[in-house]
Design an enzyme around this catalytic site. Structure first.
Site, mmCIF file in Angstrom:
data_model
loop_
_atom_site.group_PDB
_atom_site.id
_atom_site.type_symbol
_atom_site.label_atom_id
_atom_site.label_comp_id
_atom_site.label_asym_id
_atom_site.label_seq_id
_atom_site.Cartn_x
_atom_site.Cartn_y
_atom_site.Cartn_z
ATOM 1 N N ARG A 149 45.715 42.015 37.607
ATOM 2 C CA ARG A 149 46.828 42.945 37.667
ATOM 3 C C ARG A 149 47.437 42.835 39.062
ATOM 4 O O ARG A 149 46.753 42.457 40.013
ATOM 5 C CB ARG A 149 46.349 44.377 37.423
ATOM 6 C CG ARG A 149 45.666 44.596 36.067
ATOM 7 C CD ARG A 149 45.154 46.025 35.962
ATOM 8 N NE ARG A 149 44.555 46.295 34.658
ATOM 9 C CZ ARG A 149 43.244 46.190 34.391
ATOM 10 N NH1 ARG A 149 42.406 45.826 35.358
ATOM 11 N NH2 ARG A 149 42.774 46.442 33.182
ATOM 12 N N LYS A 175 40.835 49.055 37.269
ATOM 13 C CA LYS A 175 41.126 50.465 36.974
ATOM 14 C C LYS A 175 39.859 51.306 37.074
ATOM 15 O O LYS A 175 38.784 50.875 36.674
ATOM 16 C CB LYS A 175 41.723 50.580 35.568
ATOM 17 C CG LYS A 175 43.143 50.029 35.448
ATOM 18 C CD LYS A 175 43.703 50.265 34.061
ATOM 19 C CE LYS A 175 45.152 49.794 33.960
ATOM 20 N NZ LYS A 175 45.719 50.017 32.615
ATOM 21 N N HIS A 247 52.776 40.776 35.605
ATOM 22 C CA HIS A 247 51.938 40.925 34.409
ATOM 23 C C HIS A 247 52.106 39.737 33.459
ATOM 24 O O HIS A 247 51.204 39.448 32.668
ATOM 25 C CB HIS A 247 52.286 42.223 33.665
ATOM 26 C CG HIS A 247 51.358 42.504 32.521
ATOM 27 N ND1 HIS A 247 50.087 42.993 32.710
ATOM 28 C CD2 HIS A 247 51.511 42.337 31.186
ATOM 29 C CE1 HIS A 247 49.501 43.129 31.532
ATOM 30 N NE2 HIS A 247 50.340 42.742 30.594
ATOM 31 N N ARG A 250 49.341 37.402 34.041
ATOM 32 C CA ARG A 250 48.094 37.896 33.439
ATOM 33 C C ARG A 250 48.107 37.654 31.921
ATOM 34 O O ARG A 250 47.119 37.208 31.340
ATOM 35 C CB ARG A 250 47.954 39.389 33.747
ATOM 36 C CG ARG A 250 46.748 40.084 33.123
ATOM 37 C CD ARG A 250 46.685 41.509 33.679
ATOM 38 N NE ARG A 250 45.826 42.401 32.910
ATOM 39 C CZ ARG A 250 44.516 42.526 33.107
ATOM 40 N NH1 ARG A 250 43.916 41.779 34.012
ATOM 41 N NH2 ARG A 250 43.808 43.377 32.402
ATOM 42 N N HIS A 273 38.932 44.551 30.296
ATOM 43 C CA HIS A 273 39.418 45.431 29.236
ATOM 44 C C HIS A 273 38.281 46.289 28.698
ATOM 45 O O HIS A 273 37.584 45.916 27.779
ATOM 46 C CB HIS A 273 40.002 44.600 28.085
ATOM 47 C CG HIS A 273 41.445 44.277 28.258
ATOM 48 N ND1 HIS A 273 42.114 43.412 27.436
ATOM 49 C CD2 HIS A 273 42.356 44.693 29.162
ATOM 50 C CE1 HIS A 273 43.380 43.307 27.818
ATOM 51 N NE2 HIS A 273 43.541 44.076 28.861
ATOM 52 N N TYR A 282 27.802 43.084 25.596
ATOM 53 C CA TYR A 282 28.403 41.988 26.343
ATOM 54 C C TYR A 282 29.029 42.481 27.640
ATOM 55 O O TYR A 282 29.980 41.901 28.135
ATOM 56 C CB TYR A 282 29.461 41.270 25.506
ATOM 57 C CG TYR A 282 28.868 40.581 24.306
ATOM 58 C CD1 TYR A 282 28.012 39.499 24.467
ATOM 59 C CD2 TYR A 282 29.138 41.024 23.027
ATOM 60 C CE1 TYR A 282 27.451 38.871 23.368
ATOM 61 C CE2 TYR A 282 28.573 40.408 21.932
ATOM 62 C CZ TYR A 282 27.734 39.333 22.111
ATOM 63 O OH TYR A 282 27.174 38.722 21.027
#
Length: 301
Positions: A149, A175, A247, A250, A273, A282
């Site tokens: 990001r 984030k 973005h 990305r 994510h 995972y």
């Protein structure tokens, strides 16, 4: 029916019953493997004959969040429908969960995806005769090599870089201040080394900014706006008509990896994510495995 048996039977069906060419069979198989990966990441006990419509919708949302284009989603949807048609014909299932499956409506238009040629042209348009040219090249190389990001790029720290040939990772604070490790491609490493070792050393760094990788001429941190304006200027310079932003790099990073055949779980980990995975199975993939994904599937490696 377990996944290996279902996929093996599906391949036989495509070859014998539908008489598809080898490339088409492999494409269908890769799409069903993505469904398998989703089952393992989201609900590791979910077998192909236990999928409900809601699970399939969750899968479509999953690949959408990863940045896969609408065209690719449509192709995968076609593969899923063929797969469940086969399971129905083979009496593995009594009802087809994909019958009512439709593409989710996307509230906002996905950003344009840059082709690899677009990436090369944008980076090639940077004026390297100026000191900031080396910095700008390093920034765009890192954006594309690591799928960051823009805020993660401007906050990147020297102390979080590991550019040793036996390691080659960067630590990213995403984030919610969550940290993750992302492999970095060789060309991005070279650009970073030139910026850090040959250009940044001559910058009069302001107090408190010593650990930041990217600085302006006054030795202060770069703003997100600067990165936006830089990319817009480069796009105009090469006559690129697409509407792009940081973005877009990305989005292109994820799209190029996924459409090249990379494991969705690895791409998910590198993008940071969290919302996609509901289990922790995972959450921490092997670092060498992530590095191998970049080496094998990233165009810049």
């Amino acid at each position: 029916m377990d996944w290996p048996s279902a996929i093996k039977g599906f391949k036989t069906y495509l070859k014998l019953e539908r008489s598809l060419a080898g490339n088409s069979i492999e494409a269908y198989t890769r799409d069903i493997e993505k469904l398998h990966q989703f089952a393992e990441a989201e609900r590791y006990d979910l077998q192909p004959d236990k999928f409900a419509l809601s699970d399939l919708r969750g899968f479509i949302n999953w690949i959408s969040e990863l940045g896969m284009t609408a065209t690719s989603q449509a192709r995968i949807l076609s593969g899923i429908k063929a797969f469940y048609k086969f399971l129905l014909m083979d009496d593995v299932i009594q009802a087809d969960p994909s019958e009512l499956l439709e593409m989710p409506r996307i509230a906002r238009k996905l950003p344009d995806t840059l082709s690899y040629e677009d990436i090369q042209n944008l980076i090639g348009a940077i004026d390297l005769s100026k000191p900031e040219g080396g910095r700008n090249k390093a920034m765009l190389e890192v954006l594309y090599a690591c799928g960051l990001r823009v805020s993660e790029l401007t906050e990147l720290r020297l102390s979080n870089l590991s550019l040793d040939p036996d390691d080659e990772f960067i630590k990213v604070k995403g984030k919610g201040s969550k940290e993750r490790l992302v492999p970095i491609a060789r060309q991005a490493i070279k650009a970073l080394q030139i910026w850090i070792e040959q250009i940044r050393v001559h910058v009069d760094v302001q107090k408190g900014e010593e650990d930041l990788v990217f600085l302006n001429r006054r030795g202060k941190r770069l703003t997100r706006v600067y990165v936006f304006l830089l990319i817009k200027e480069l796009a105009e310079r090469i006559g690129l008509k697409k509407k792009i932003s940081p973005h877009t790099f990305r989005h292109s990073f994820a799209t190029h990896l996924v459409e090249g055949g990379a494991d969705l779980r690895a791409v998910q980990e590198m993008l940071g994510h969290e919302s996609i995975t509901t289990t922790e199975i995972y959450a921490h993939l092997d670092r060498q495995y992530l590095k191998s994904v970049i080496t094998e599937y990233h165009p810049r490696s």
